[in-house]
Write a protein that holds these residues in place. Structure first.
Motif, PDB file in Angstrom:
ATOM      1  N   ASP A 224       1.086  -1.403  -0.128  1.00 58.31           N
ATOM      2  CA  ASP A 224       0.046   0.117  -0.086  1.00 58.31           C
ATOM      3  C   ASP A 224       0.748   1.227  -0.138  1.00 58.31           C
ATOM      4  O   ASP A 224       0.344   2.327  -0.341  1.00 58.31           O
ATOM      5  CB  ASP A 224      -1.063  -0.040   1.165  1.00 58.31           C
ATOM      6  CG  ASP A 224      -2.125   0.839   0.990  1.00 58.31           C
ATOM      7  OD1 ASP A 224      -2.769   0.639   0.054  1.00 58.31           O
ATOM      8  OD2 ASP A 224      -2.492   1.580   1.967  1.00 58.31           O
TER       9      ASP A 224
ATOM     10  N   THR B 211      -8.755   8.590  -7.946  1.00 57.12           N
ATOM     11  CA  THR B 211      -8.697   7.215  -7.239  1.00 57.12           C
ATOM     12  C   THR B 211      -8.863   6.105  -8.377  1.00 57.12           C
ATOM     13  O   THR B 211      -9.286   6.434  -9.427  1.00 57.12           O
ATOM     14  CB  THR B 211      -9.909   7.097  -6.198  1.00 57.12           C
ATOM     15  OG1 THR B 211     -11.206   7.237  -7.003  1.00 57.12           O
ATOM     16  CG2 THR B 211      -9.861   7.947  -5.087  1.00 57.12           C
TER      17      THR B 211
ATOM     18  N   ARG C  73     -11.504  -4.997  -6.297  1.00 56.27           N
ATOM     19  CA  ARG C  73     -12.727  -4.872  -5.517  1.00 56.27           C
ATOM     20  C   ARG C  73     -13.576  -6.212  -5.497  1.00 56.27           C
ATOM     21  O   ARG C  73     -14.400  -6.296  -6.314  1.00 56.27           O
ATOM     22  CB  ARG C  73     -13.586  -3.729  -5.691  1.00 56.27           C
ATOM     23  CG  ARG C  73     -12.819  -2.349  -5.580  1.00 56.27           C
ATOM     24  CD  ARG C  73     -12.449  -1.775  -4.259  1.00 56.27           C
ATOM     25  NE  ARG C  73     -11.864  -0.598  -4.474  1.00 56.27           N
ATOM     26  CZ  ARG C  73     -12.489   0.567  -4.534  1.00 56.27           C
ATOM     27  NH1 ARG C  73     -13.931   0.713  -4.611  1.00 56.27           N
ATOM     28  NH2 ARG C  73     -11.738   1.773  -4.643  1.00 56.27           N
TER      29      ARG C  73
ATOM     30  N   TYR D 146      -8.956  -5.286  -2.309  1.00 58.13           N
ATOM     31  CA  TYR D 146      -7.720  -4.927  -1.904  1.00 58.13           C
ATOM     32  C   TYR D 146      -7.488  -4.041  -0.986  1.00 58.13           C
ATOM     33  O   TYR D 146      -6.671  -4.197  -0.019  1.00 58.13           O
ATOM     34  CB  TYR D 146      -7.178  -3.863  -3.273  1.00 58.13           C
ATOM     35  CG  TYR D 146      -5.875  -3.315  -2.858  1.00 58.13           C
ATOM     36  CD1 TYR D 146      -4.535  -3.738  -3.122  1.00 58.13           C
ATOM     37  CD2 TYR D 146      -5.856  -1.755  -2.291  1.00 58.13           C
ATOM     38  CE1 TYR D 146      -3.317  -3.251  -2.750  1.00 58.13           C
ATOM     39  CE2 TYR D 146      -4.612  -1.306  -2.049  1.00 58.13           C
ATOM     40  CZ  TYR D 146      -3.519  -1.769  -2.381  1.00 58.13           C
ATOM     41  OH  TYR D 146      -2.428  -1.269  -1.909  1.00 58.13           O
ATOM     42  N   ARG D 147      -8.427  -3.162  -0.442  1.00 58.63           N
ATOM     43  CA  ARG D 147      -8.484  -2.268   0.851  1.00 58.63           C
ATOM     44  C   ARG D 147      -8.482  -3.184   2.065  1.00 58.63           C
ATOM     45  O   ARG D 147      -7.804  -2.867   3.003  1.00 58.63           O
ATOM     46  CB  ARG D 147      -9.658  -1.340   0.802  1.00 58.63           C
ATOM     47  CG  ARG D 147      -9.459  -0.282  -0.255  1.00 58.63           C
ATOM     48  CD  ARG D 147     -10.781   0.764  -0.554  1.00 58.63           C
ATOM     49  NE  ARG D 147     -10.331   1.872  -1.287  1.00 58.63           N
ATOM     50  CZ  ARG D 147     -11.245   2.840  -1.510  1.00 58.63           C
ATOM     51  NH1 ARG D 147     -12.505   2.811  -0.744  1.00 58.63           N
ATOM     52  NH2 ARG D 147     -11.002   3.658  -2.204  1.00 58.63           N
TER      53      ARG D 147
ATOM     54  N   GLN E  11      -7.779  -0.943  -9.013  1.00 58.83           N
ATOM     55  CA  GLN E  11      -7.839  -1.462  -7.497  1.00 58.83           C
ATOM     56  C   GLN E  11      -9.015  -2.554  -7.487  1.00 58.83           C
ATOM     57  O   GLN E  11      -9.898  -2.358  -7.602  1.00 58.83           O
ATOM     58  CB  GLN E  11      -8.161  -0.371  -6.613  1.00 58.83           C
ATOM     59  CG  GLN E  11      -7.769  -0.676  -5.236  1.00 58.83           C
ATOM     60  CD  GLN E  11      -8.022   0.078  -3.903  1.00 58.83           C
ATOM     61  OE1 GLN E  11      -9.001   0.307  -3.592  1.00 58.83           O
ATOM     62  NE2 GLN E  11      -6.760   1.103  -3.740  1.00 58.83           N
TER      63      GLN E  11
ATOM     64  N   SER F 209      -7.806   3.269   1.023  1.00 56.58           N
ATOM     65  CA  SER F 209      -6.496   3.490   0.109  1.00 56.58           C
ATOM     66  C   SER F 209      -6.984   3.893  -1.207  1.00 56.58           C
ATOM     67  O   SER F 209      -7.893   3.449  -1.680  1.00 56.58           O
ATOM     68  CB  SER F 209      -6.112   2.134   0.204  1.00 56.58           C
ATOM     69  OG  SER F 209      -4.968   1.914  -0.679  1.00 56.58           O
ATOM     70  N   THR F 210      -5.986   4.833  -1.918  1.00 51.62           N
ATOM     71  CA  THR F 210      -6.030   5.150  -3.158  1.00 51.62           C
ATOM     72  C   THR F 210      -4.931   4.466  -3.943  1.00 51.62           C
ATOM     73  O   THR F 210      -4.460   4.936  -5.100  1.00 51.62           O
ATOM     74  CB  THR F 210      -6.327   6.612  -3.251  1.00 51.62           C
ATOM     75  OG1 THR F 210      -5.119   7.227  -2.572  1.00 51.62           O
ATOM     76  CG2 THR F 210      -7.375   7.200  -2.777  1.00 51.62           C
TER      77      THR F 210
ATOM     78  N   ASN G 223      -6.234  -0.710   4.969  1.00 55.05           N
ATOM     79  CA  ASN G 223      -6.510   0.569   4.478  1.00 55.05           C
ATOM     80  C   ASN G 223      -7.922   0.841   3.976  1.00 55.05           C
ATOM     81  O   ASN G 223      -7.929   0.725   2.763  1.00 55.05           O
ATOM     82  CB  ASN G 223      -5.180   1.129   3.975  1.00 55.05           C
ATOM     83  CG  ASN G 223      -5.445   2.848   3.811  1.00 55.05           C
ATOM     84  OD1 ASN G 223      -6.524   3.433   4.229  1.00 55.05           O
ATOM     85  ND2 ASN G 223      -4.557   3.438   3.241  1.00 55.05           N
ATOM     86  N   PRO G 224      -8.959   1.055   4.745  1.00 58.04           N
ATOM     87  CA  PRO G 224     -10.205   1.320   3.885  1.00 58.04           C
ATOM     88  C   PRO G 224     -10.259   2.239   3.029  1.00 58.04           C
ATOM     89  O   PRO G 224     -11.427   2.527   2.421  1.00 58.04           O
ATOM     90  CB  PRO G 224     -11.162   1.301   5.196  1.00 58.04           C
ATOM     91  CG  PRO G 224     -10.428   1.689   6.512  1.00 58.04           C
ATOM     92  CD  PRO G 224      -8.906   1.029   6.159  1.00 58.04           C
TER      93      PRO G 224
END
Length: 486
Positions: A228, A456, A286, A293-294, A284, A302-303, A299-300
């Protein structure tokens, strides 16, 4: 017939971080495989070091277990493992303190090559390099090997280079990128520079575009905190994909020597145009709850991108007008790495459109790095059988395992690269200015999206080929990606 193996000179290889995951999974099994085929002389030694207190027997047992777990199945015997671990020694060393350095120095011999492999975090590189020099353990002929990541940006790479050069000369520093040790990557150079068939066509007059893909099916679970902070751009594009781009686009070196090859690679990096934001697609993955990924990154919000694709242009005479499309990502449909060179369509089609689907298409040369190393050339031929002139596609395929069975088991990239360190051959290792040039190109690209908080990554499904924006990147140019896993 398998070529005769010539043992390397006697060496003392000191492996820092010898109890770590990379050492157990890759480095130590690779050394064992080189030992198996007779590439070690009788007095070669491997000295493990880490913070862990362990005696020699404990280290030997750990290594034996790693070889049985991560070595080639069915190719190891207890006798071979016992002979190999007899070469092993161990001493605990505090990388940032004084403990253990005297004992390490006492283990080393004056008449053997000294190589120091730093399988540790980059924050320890300056400390270890400095203590190797200040304690007199490092000699003018010693070699130091460094794992990626080599810096986080240009400033950190420059600082790291400065710290290393304060203690070692550039010819002693081996910055390892395991992609350069792959058989097919080296075959790319042989294909271009040892055959008169391709090099006259290796330019924008004959090549429409190049696609470089490094797709991974695994997610970031287990290393999400590190990833991350890095993302696909820093983790893969700035180093692995950049190296593949350089070897594909470089000019022929005057000779096959380390500096001649690396000089040409640096010229490619310096010729790269800046990449505009609309020529980049970030994604990313999902998935359902627990598989996004988050969540894996912890990291909820995260970008950070787990996928990136971009259109890159090399601003020189050879490649003007021929784009290079790069893509890499996690949690994709398949594990696949390849370089695909798309040649232009023939300038004139003498055949009727109904002789094939859409007439004649340009040839495609595919250099496969994984999972099955080899080279394929797509050609257009007459469809066999009666019924007139019907055209179809056919592949000229050279899968190394099938075409060259006498070569035996393919070498792991680490096997080749570690032996090159002992031989003192830096051809397949990155030079300091090469690393800095790559970061100088990558930093503005990263800044382009980090400066915009609303930029994002686009979500994509696990097991897919990436986000929609990556497809649009090609469709705008009337081109299509090769299918991942097809």
């Amino acid at each position: 017939m398998v070529s005769r193996v010539i043992p390397v000179q006697s060496f003392d290889l000191v492996l820092f971080g010898a109890t770590g995951d990379l050492a157990r999974r890759k480095i130590l099994p690779s050394l064992f495989h080189r030992f198996q085929i007779g590439q070690f002389s009788d007095d070669c030694r491997i000295i493990g070091t880490s913070r862990s207190e362990m005696d020699r027997h404990g280290f030997q047992e750990m290594v034996a277990d790693a070889i049985r777990t991560y070595g080639q199945p069915g190719e190891t015997s207890d006798d071979e493992i016992a002979a190999f671990v007899d070469l092993l020694h161990y001493t605990a060393v505090n990388a940032r303190g004084d403990n253990g350095w005297q004992a390490l120095g006492d283990l080393l011999r004056d008449d053997a090559i000294r190589a120091f492999y730093l399988s540790v975090g980059p924050s320890l590189f300056p400390d270890i390099a400095g203590r190797l020099r200040s304690t007199g353990i490092a000699t003018p002929d010693s070699r130091i090997v460094l794992e990626k990541p080599f810096g986080h940006d240009l400033a950190s790479a420059q600082a790291l280079n400065a710290a290393l050069r304060a203690n070692f000369e550039e010819h002693q520093i081996y910055r390892i990128d395991h992609y350069l040790g792959k058989e097919t990557v080296q075959n790319l150079m042989a294909l271009r520079f040892a055959n008169s068939l391709f090099e006259p066509l290796w330019n924008s007059s004959h090549i429409d575009h190049v696609q470089i893909t490094v797709a991974e099916s695994i997610d970031v679970k287990g290393r999400g905190e590190y990833y991350d902070k890095s993302g696909a751009m820093r983790d893969m594009v700035q180093n692995h994909l950049m190296q593949l781009l350089c070897l594909t686009a470089m000019e022929p070196p005057a000779r096959f020597t380390p500096n001649a090859v690396r000089d040409e690679k640096v010229k490619v990096i310096e010729a790269l145009n800046p990449v505009a934001p609309d020529q980049i697609a970030r994604g990313q993955y999902r998935g359902p709850e627990g598989d996004s990924y988050r969540e894996h990154a912890g990291n909820p919000a995260s970008t950070t991108e787990s996928f990136i694709a971009m259109k890159v242009e090399v601003a020189n005479w050879r490649w003007a007008g021929t784009p290079f499309y790069l893509r890499t990502g996690k949690c994709l449909r398949a594990r696949e790495s390849e370089i695909a060179v798309f040649f232009r369509d023939p300038p004139h089609n003498i055949f009727a459109e109904d002789t094939g689907t859409g007439g004649i298409k340009g040839n495609v040369l595919v250099i496969r790095l994984q999972p099955d190393e080899g080279i394929t050339l797509r050609t257009t031929i007459k469809d066999p059988g009666p019924g007139g002139m019907r055209l179809t596609g056919a592949n000229l395929d050279m899968t190394f395992a099938d075409s060259l069975p006498e070569a035996g088991r393919p070498q792991d990239a680490y096997e080749r690269l570690i032996m090159d360190v002992i031989r003192g051959n830096q051809t397949l290792f990155m030079r300091g200015d090469e690393v800095e040039a790559a970061w100088a190109w990558a930093d503005p690209i990263i800044a382009g999206w980090t400066d915009h908080s609303n930029d994002t990554p686009q979500p994509y499904d696990p097991g897919s080929s990436g986000p929609e924006d990556a497809l649009l990147l090609m469709h705008r140019d009337n081109r299509r990606w090769r299918g991942i896993g097809s």
